[in-house]
Design a protein around this motif. Structure first.
Motif, PDB file in Angstrom:
ATOM      1  N   ALA A   1       0.313  27.333  47.178  1.00  0.00           N
ATOM      2  CA  ALA A   1       0.547  27.580  45.750  1.00  0.00           C
ATOM      3  C   ALA A   1       1.321  26.424  45.134  1.00  0.00           C
TER       4      ALA A   1
ATOM      5  N   ASP B   1      -0.909  23.561  44.521  1.00  0.00           N
ATOM      6  CA  ASP B   1      -1.781  23.843  43.390  1.00  0.00           C
ATOM      7  C   ASP B   1      -1.051  23.562  42.073  1.00  0.00           C
TER       8      ASP B   1
ATOM      9  N   TRP C   1       5.944  32.004  27.836  1.00  0.00           N
ATOM     10  CA  TRP C   1       6.295  31.302  29.074  1.00  0.00           C
ATOM     11  C   TRP C   1       7.568  30.454  28.861  1.00  0.00           C
TER      12      TRP C   1
ATOM     13  N   VAL D   1       6.335  39.566  39.703  1.00  0.00           N
ATOM     14  CA  VAL D   1       5.225  38.729  39.204  1.00  0.00           C
ATOM     15  C   VAL D   1       4.686  37.904  40.366  1.00  0.00           C
ATOM     16  N   SER D   2       3.481  38.235  40.813  1.00  0.00           N
ATOM     17  CA  SER D   2       2.951  37.535  41.992  1.00  0.00           C
ATOM     18  C   SER D   2       2.246  36.231  41.613  1.00  0.00           C
ATOM     19  N   ASP D   3       1.744  36.143  40.381  1.00  0.00           N
ATOM     20  CA  ASP D   3       1.045  34.926  39.953  1.00  0.00           C
ATOM     21  C   ASP D   3       2.082  33.837  39.638  1.00  0.00           C
TER      22      ASP D   3
ATOM     23  N   THR E   1       1.905  31.042  38.318  1.00  0.00           N
ATOM     24  CA  THR E   1       1.766  30.351  37.028  1.00  0.00           C
ATOM     25  C   THR E   1       2.390  31.157  35.889  1.00  0.00           C
ATOM     26  N   ARG E   2       2.723  32.408  36.158  1.00  0.00           N
ATOM     27  CA  ARG E   2       3.342  33.240  35.119  1.00  0.00           C
ATOM     28  C   ARG E   2       4.851  33.334  35.298  1.00  0.00           C
ATOM     29  N   ARG E   3       5.349  32.635  36.327  1.00  0.00           N
ATOM     30  CA  ARG E   3       6.808  32.554  36.475  1.00  0.00           C
ATOM     31  C   ARG E   3       7.302  31.334  35.704  1.00  0.00           C
TER      32      ARG E   3
END
Ligand code: G3P
Ligand code: MG
Length: 258
Positions: free
Chosen positions: A5, A8, A119, A149-151, A153-155
């Protein structure tokens, strides 16, 4: 965050491309909830803001280490606890319309922004000598607030000029990615990013050129420039491959700027 991750996040910028500088930018008082509300009302999808610790160890939104510019008074801001700062007026300096706007606590700001799907680039801006404790407290708080929040990109994305703070944030909150803030890009930018485990470099736009931008992007890092208030300059930076801009003028460089 897994190594995959993290890699990425390094190879692309999965975040909004236009960020409201200090929340309010030129449109509302900086680092206040009024600023966040203004950004949200203008459909901004991302904000940058500054965080430091009050005397009671509670993180608050603030840029300066001294009273006098955005809150009235003189002296060291670190002498006041978060409740005292919450009673101070962080809005009147900007305009009478914002009189009485308090200094917000980080926790309240994060919860409001999350609820409104905005964000966050959270700049850890420690008072002198407080790099590590600021990063530890902010890191723990933000990691806990985003535990569901597992995604990735949303942290939020942390950033800091302080290498000590970035190191401490990595230890405390490995699940929250980090960007290195600099003014000019140092010659050893790549080894600094690597050793800090950062996913992005954030630099002054007037200290970047097209070749440097290309190197940074080719190396797989995110690239954010501050503080860009001229649409023509914004277009030029994007043409160099810059991923994101922090702006005071989100009335003219808005969320959907191309
Ligand atoms: O994060 C970009 C920018 O906010 C850094 O400068 O002084 O506005 O916090 P400053
Ligand atoms: Mg900042």
């Amino acid at each position: 965050m897994t190594a995959g991750a993290n890699a990425d996040l390094q190879t692309r910028w999965p975040y909004p491309r236009i960020l409201a500088h200090r929340g309010g930018g030129a449109l509302a008082p900086e680092n206040t909830m009024a600023g966040m509300r203004e950004a949200h009302a203008r459909r901004m999808r991302g904000v940058e803001f500054d965080v430091m610790l009050a005397a009671d160890g509670i993180p608050i939104l603030m840029h300066d280490t001294e009273l006098g510019r955005t809150v009235p008074g003189v002296g060291d801001l670190g002498a006041f606890d978060s409740e005292e700062l919450g009673r101070m007026d962080a809005g009147a300096w900007f305009s009478p319309h914002f009189q009485g706007e308090p200094v917000p606590r980080l926790e309240d700001a994060v919860q409001w922004l999350r609820r409104h799907d905005v964000w966050m680039n959270i700049e850890i801006k420690p008072m002198p000598g407080h790099d590590v404790d600021t990063a530890e407290v902010v890191g723990q708080m933000v990691q806990d607030l985003f535990a569901d929040v597992s995604d990735p990109t949303r942290r939020p994305l942390f950033s800091s000029f302080s290498v000590k703070a970035l190191d401490a944030a990595r230890e405390t909150a490995p699940g929250i990615p980090r960007g290195l803030l600099v003014e000019g890009v140092p010659p050893d930018w790549e080894s600094r990013l690597r050793s800090l485990g950062c996913v992005s470099l954030h630099c002054r736009h007037d200290r970047l050129d097209a070749g440097l931008a290309r190197h940074i992007k080719t190396a797989g890092y995110g690239l954010m420039c501050y503080t860009v208030n001229d649409p023509a300059r914004a277009r030029e930076l994007f043409s160099w491959g810059v991923d994101a801009l922090c702006t005071d003028r989100y009335d003219v460089i808005g969320a959907d700027f191309r």
